[in-house]
Motif scaffolding. Structure first.
Motif, PDB file in Angstrom:
ATOM      1  N   UNK A 505       0.831  -1.491  -0.084  1.00  9.44           N
ATOM      2  CA  UNK A 505       0.337  -0.162  -0.110  1.00  9.44           C
ATOM      3  C   UNK A 505       0.756   1.151  -0.164  1.00  9.44           C
ATOM      4  N   UNK A 506       2.175   1.030   0.428  1.00 16.27           N
ATOM      5  CA  UNK A 506       3.216   2.189   0.558  1.00 16.27           C
ATOM      6  C   UNK A 506       4.305   2.416   0.194  1.00 16.27           C
ATOM      7  N   UNK A 507       4.242   1.721  -1.343  1.00 17.02           N
ATOM      8  CA  UNK A 507       4.731   1.131  -2.755  1.00 17.02           C
ATOM      9  C   UNK A 507       5.345   2.820  -3.251  1.00 17.02           C
ATOM     10  N   UNK A 508       3.149   3.026  -3.482  1.00 13.80           N
ATOM     11  CA  UNK A 508       3.299   4.557  -4.571  1.00 13.80           C
ATOM     12  C   UNK A 508       3.627   5.852  -3.877  1.00 13.80           C
ATOM     13  N   UNK A 509       3.537   6.059  -2.768  1.00 16.40           N
ATOM     14  CA  UNK A 509       3.293   7.042  -1.451  1.00 16.40           C
ATOM     15  C   UNK A 509       4.848   7.007  -1.199  1.00 16.40           C
ATOM     16  N   UNK A 510       6.019   5.906  -1.437  1.00 17.59           N
ATOM     17  CA  UNK A 510       7.196   5.988  -0.952  1.00 17.59           C
ATOM     18  C   UNK A 510       8.214   6.447  -2.328  1.00 17.59           C
ATOM     19  N   UNK A 511       7.802   5.923  -3.432  1.00 14.19           N
ATOM     20  CA  UNK A 511       8.049   6.498  -4.396  1.00 14.19           C
ATOM     21  C   UNK A 511       7.838   7.530  -5.668  1.00 14.19           C
ATOM     22  N   UNK A 512       6.637   8.000  -5.454  1.00 12.28           N
ATOM     23  CA  UNK A 512       6.299   9.732  -5.881  1.00 12.28           C
ATOM     24  C   UNK A 512       6.828  10.536  -5.088  1.00 12.28           C
ATOM     25  N   UNK A 513       7.352   9.997  -3.843  1.00 20.03           N
ATOM     26  CA  UNK A 513       8.310  10.645  -2.862  1.00 20.03           C
ATOM     27  C   UNK A 513       9.700  10.823  -3.591  1.00 20.03           C
ATOM     28  N   UNK A 514       9.819   9.983  -3.667  1.00 19.72           N
ATOM     29  CA  UNK A 514      11.562  10.146  -4.623  1.00 19.72           C
ATOM     30  C   UNK A 514      11.812  10.428  -5.426  1.00 19.72           C
ATOM     31  N   UNK A 515      10.450  11.070  -6.771  1.00 14.88           N
ATOM     32  CA  UNK A 515      10.062  11.422  -7.720  1.00 14.88           C
ATOM     33  C   UNK A 515      10.420  13.079  -7.215  1.00 14.88           C
ATOM     34  N   UNK A 516      10.241  13.551  -6.617  1.00 14.73           N
ATOM     35  CA  UNK A 516       9.973  14.656  -6.185  1.00 14.73           C
ATOM     36  C   UNK A 516      11.069  15.767  -5.414  1.00 14.73           C
ATOM     37  N   UNK A 517      12.116  14.386  -5.046  1.00 16.49           N
ATOM     38  CA  UNK A 517      13.293  14.919  -4.280  1.00 16.49           C
ATOM     39  C   UNK A 517      14.032  15.786  -5.116  1.00 16.49           C
ATOM     40  N   UNK A 518      15.979  16.172  -4.871  1.00 15.52           N
ATOM     41  CA  UNK A 518      15.904  16.557  -5.762  1.00 15.52           C
ATOM     42  C   UNK A 518      17.474  15.792  -6.208  1.00 15.52           C
ATOM     43  N   UNK A 519      17.037  15.181  -7.482  1.00 16.67           N
ATOM     44  CA  UNK A 519      17.910  14.242  -8.143  1.00 16.67           C
ATOM     45  C   UNK A 519      19.551  14.591  -8.695  1.00 16.67           C
ATOM     46  N   UNK A 520      20.091  15.797  -8.187  1.00 17.62           N
ATOM     47  CA  UNK A 520      20.890  16.238  -8.328  1.00 17.62           C
ATOM     48  C   UNK A 520      22.153  15.409  -6.837  1.00 17.62           C
ATOM     49  N   UNK A 521      21.185  15.150  -5.610  1.00 20.75           N
ATOM     50  CA  UNK A 521      21.984  15.239  -4.467  1.00 20.75           C
ATOM     51  C   UNK A 521      21.083  14.200  -4.264  1.00 20.75           C
ATOM     52  N   UNK A 522      19.758  13.098  -4.416  1.00 19.99           N
ATOM     53  CA  UNK A 522      19.496  12.608  -3.326  1.00 19.99           C
ATOM     54  C   UNK A 522      19.698  10.914  -4.333  1.00 19.99           C
ATOM     55  N   UNK A 523      20.606   9.554  -4.192  1.00 19.80           N
ATOM     56  CA  UNK A 523      21.372   9.485  -4.653  1.00 19.80           C
ATOM     57  C   UNK A 523      21.841   8.000  -3.237  1.00 19.80           C
ATOM     58  N   UNK A 524      22.510   7.490  -3.476  1.00 19.41           N
ATOM     59  CA  UNK A 524      23.067   6.609  -2.550  1.00 19.41           C
ATOM     60  C   UNK A 524      24.073   6.625  -2.112  1.00 19.41           C
ATOM     61  N   UNK A 525      24.849   6.874  -2.319  1.00 16.06           N
ATOM     62  CA  UNK A 525      26.659   7.999  -2.172  1.00 16.06           C
ATOM     63  C   UNK A 525      26.416   8.133   0.060  1.00 16.06           C
ATOM     64  N   UNK A 526      26.833   7.584   0.553  1.00 18.94           N
ATOM     65  CA  UNK A 526      27.482   7.060   2.104  1.00 18.94           C
ATOM     66  C   UNK A 526      27.875   8.555   2.617  1.00 18.94           C
ATOM     67  N   UNK A 527      27.730   9.180   3.863  1.00 18.37           N
ATOM     68  CA  UNK A 527      27.603  10.770   3.800  1.00 18.37           C
ATOM     69  C   UNK A 527      28.104  10.760   5.309  1.00 18.37           C
ATOM     70  N   UNK A 528      29.734  10.549   5.522  1.00 18.12           N
ATOM     71  CA  UNK A 528      30.300  10.646   6.886  1.00 18.12           C
ATOM     72  C   UNK A 528      29.706  12.342   7.753  1.00 18.12           C
ATOM     73  N   UNK A 529      29.742  13.127   6.496  1.00 18.23           N
ATOM     74  CA  UNK A 529      29.706  14.172   7.716  1.00 18.23           C
ATOM     75  C   UNK A 529      27.934  14.048   8.526  1.00 18.23           C
ATOM     76  N   UNK A 530      26.995  13.426   7.531  1.00 22.02           N
ATOM     77  CA  UNK A 530      25.383  12.795   7.470  1.00 22.02           C
ATOM     78  C   UNK A 530      26.113  11.733   9.515  1.00 22.02           C
ATOM     79  N   UNK A 531      26.990  11.291   9.054  1.00 16.63           N
ATOM     80  CA  UNK A 531      27.297  10.167  10.194  1.00 16.63           C
ATOM     81  C   UNK A 531      27.797  10.597  11.836  1.00 16.63           C
ATOM     82  N   UNK A 532      28.265  11.725  11.268  1.00 16.55           N
ATOM     83  CA  UNK A 532      29.313  12.552  12.793  1.00 16.55           C
ATOM     84  C   UNK A 532      27.788  14.057  13.129  1.00 16.55           C
ATOM     85  N   UNK A 533      27.310  13.951  12.149  1.00 18.47           N
ATOM     86  CA  UNK A 533      26.360  14.772  13.269  1.00 18.47           C
ATOM     87  C   UNK A 533      24.904  13.966  13.995  1.00 18.47           C
TER      88      UNK A 533
END
Length: 554
Positions: A505-533
């Motif tokens: 039931x949640x798949x369309x909602x999650x996929x649609x939300x991903x479509x609306x992301x800023x795709x220049x930065x929405x990727x699977x790159x791990x952020x060490x800075x976020x981890x530290x924060x």
């Protein structure tokens, strides 16, 4: 037309004629002057208790969520407990009615919970008391030992002041298009059932029982709105615009992020091609066999697994979790566990013999496919090594027997503090981490009742698991109840998550939300800075500020 508002418990849109389910008949206003025939009252009590317990057991053998299975099993055992039965019969012989005797004995024995300081036990006491009241109300019926169950023939909106899971699950749930309650608790067992069955539901709707039987009602649970006698064009638009099955998305825009369904609550799977297009996110295999009277054989498992796998494209991910009989997920058949070796005390409460049978069945059901075999509740390196070796042994046996099977890789559920703390070692032994947010949320709150909110403790455990995965080059997946939280997508993706498994039931909602992301930065790159924060967080407000200020937004 008029509208009412309330709190969304299960999203979606549903419509149909209203059916008002009245409260159970009160057992507090019996005529104390009436003389009761002891033999008939005893017969009525025995019949009612057996039928009520049987109905509860039927629910535990079906597709109900784990928490409901546990509650109903406990309630059935409590009502039919021999000491309780003997005490109730003794009171009936002294002149009490069956209902009064049951009320005195059952409620008296539930008082033991009142002195507990454990919030979980207090919550269980409230649930058991509600079911006890439901049972006692059946004893006030003069014609039979069971309460009247409405017969549904068309999709219907159920309206009530409150409703127990037992009473709701006696209905034909496939014909319940929506549920409206004046009361209700979103975190209670009924809410869990409604979300599992994808039935749009709104609680805390003041004035709900003022709706008349048969009036057309439209429930827009996406916005917490109830419309009584809505215009036909309004109903048509909402029902079709909010139907997830019609929400076809351009999957190429999701980059390399997989959003796939978690299944297992039913053997009858009916997914549209769009919902199945990304593959099988996670098969929760134990749910398919909890109602079996005896341990399933390899062939019996294949008969269930193979048709489910065939629902998904062969070139897409296929992930299956091996049996997890921990906690309240006890099957009807006896499960043999290992009394020595690496799986002695294994948290999934399953032994080598049955696991081996299941692994063989999963491999044989996945012919011409790539299967990810996911081991749950691992806590020790010795367990993981043994489970991986067991999988390799099954492959060797199938090859020797010249039985066709799929290609397999093994993955791990990271869902305990022990697994999080051992994640660096586990990453070297796993093709993917499946981070189980539901279980981790419970451990993160212990010994308190699990928090509904996303807490710093939970965020840190997820971040630690993702950090270990990134260091080892192992992809990370998010599963469990927080996986469907679209506001957390930036958080997960910036920690390197590229695989999300949620209910269909949640798949369309999650996929649609991903479509609306800023795709220049929405990727699977791990952020060490976020981890530290994340690791420096000290409060929920700090966590909320961090999530709300990530570099890309939903």
């Amino acid at each position: 037309m008029y509208t009412l508002n309330g709190m969304t418990v299960s999203e979606g849109v549903g419509a149909g004629p209203a059916l008002i389910m009245n409260k159970a008949v009160s057992f507090d206003s019996q005529d104390e002057e009436k003389v009761f025939d002891s033999e008939s009252e005893i017969a009525k009590f025995k019949k009612a208790s057996n039928e009520f317990a049987t109905r509860l057991h039927q629910v535990t053998a079906g597709p109900a969520p784990d928490s409901v299975r546990d509650l109903f099993g406990a309630a059935a055992g409590f009502i039919t407990n021999s000491k309780n039965v003997d005490a109730i019969i003794s009171l009936i012989l002294s002149g009490a009615s069956a209902a009064k005797a049951a009320k005195i004995i059952l409620f008296e024995n539930l008082k033991a919970f009142e002195h507990s300081s454990d919030p979980e036990l207090k919550a269980q006491e409230r649930e058991l008391k509600a079911l006890a009241k439901e049972f006692i109300s059946t004893l006030t019926q003069s014609d039979s030992g069971t309460f009247e169950v409405p017969t549904l023939t068309v999709p219907t909106v159920i309206v009530a002041s409150d409703l127990t899971p037992a009473r709701f699950l006696c209905l034909r749930t496939d014909l319940v298009s929506a549920v409206i309650l004046e009361g209700g608790l979103s975190s209670g067992h009924l809410g869990t059932v409604l979300r599992e069955l994808h039935i749009p539901s709104i609680f805390s709707v003041i004035g709900a029982t003022g709706i008349k039987n048969g009036e057309q009602v439209l429930v827009d649970a996406n916005n917490g709105v109830v419309m009584v006698e809505p215009p036909s064009d309004t109903a048509f638009e909402l029902l079709h615009e909010n139907n997830p099955i019609n929400d076809d998305l351009e999957d190429d825009s999701l980059l390399n992020i997989t959003v796939a369904p978690s299944i297992g609550a039913t053997r009858e799977l009916n997914l549209s091609p769009s919902l199945a297009s990304h593959g099988l996110g996670l098969l929760r295999s134990e749910f398919l066999f909890l109602g079996n009277a005896k341990e399933p054989t390899e062939d019996e498992m294949i008969e269930i697994f193979a048709p489910l796998f065939d629902k998904f494209p062969k070139d897409k991910p296929l992930s299956a979790r091996t049996f997890d009989f921990a906690g309240d997920k006890k099957p009807l058949f006896a499960v043999k566990t290992d009394d020595k070796g690496p799986l002695l005390g294994y948290g999934a409460n399953v032994g080598t013999e049955l696991l081996k049978t299941e692994i063989r069945a999963l491999l044989r059901a996945a012919v011409d496919r790539k299967l990810t075999l996911v081991f749950p509740l691992v806590t020790r390196v010795s367990e993981v090594k043994y489970l991986n070796d067991l999988c390799a042994m099954c492959i060797d046996e199938l090859n020797e027997e010249e039985l066709p099977h799929g290609d397999v890789s093994t993955a791990l559920m990271i869902e305990t503090p022990a697994a999080v703390l051992s994640a660096s070692a586990f990453a070297k032994m796993s093709s993917r981490f499946f981070i189980g947010t539901s279980s981790l949320a419970q451990y993160a709150s212990a010994p308190r009742v699990p928090d509904v909110s996303f807490t710093p403790a939970l965020a840190k455990m997820i971040a630690m698991a993702c950090h270990a995965a990134a260091q080892a080059g192992v992809p990370a997946a998010i599963a469990g109840r927080f996986a469907a939280r679209v506001d957390l997508l930036p958080f997960f993706l910036n920690l390197g998550v590229n695989y999300i498994t949620v209910d269909s039931y949640s798949i369309p909602k999650v996929r649609s939300a991903i479509e609306r992301l800023d795709l220049n930065s929405a990727n699977d790159n791990y952020s060490p800075k976020l981890y530290e924060q994340i690791m420096e967080l000290a409060s929920g407000r700090e966590l909320a500020d961090l999530i709300n200020n990530l570099n890309f937004t939903v």
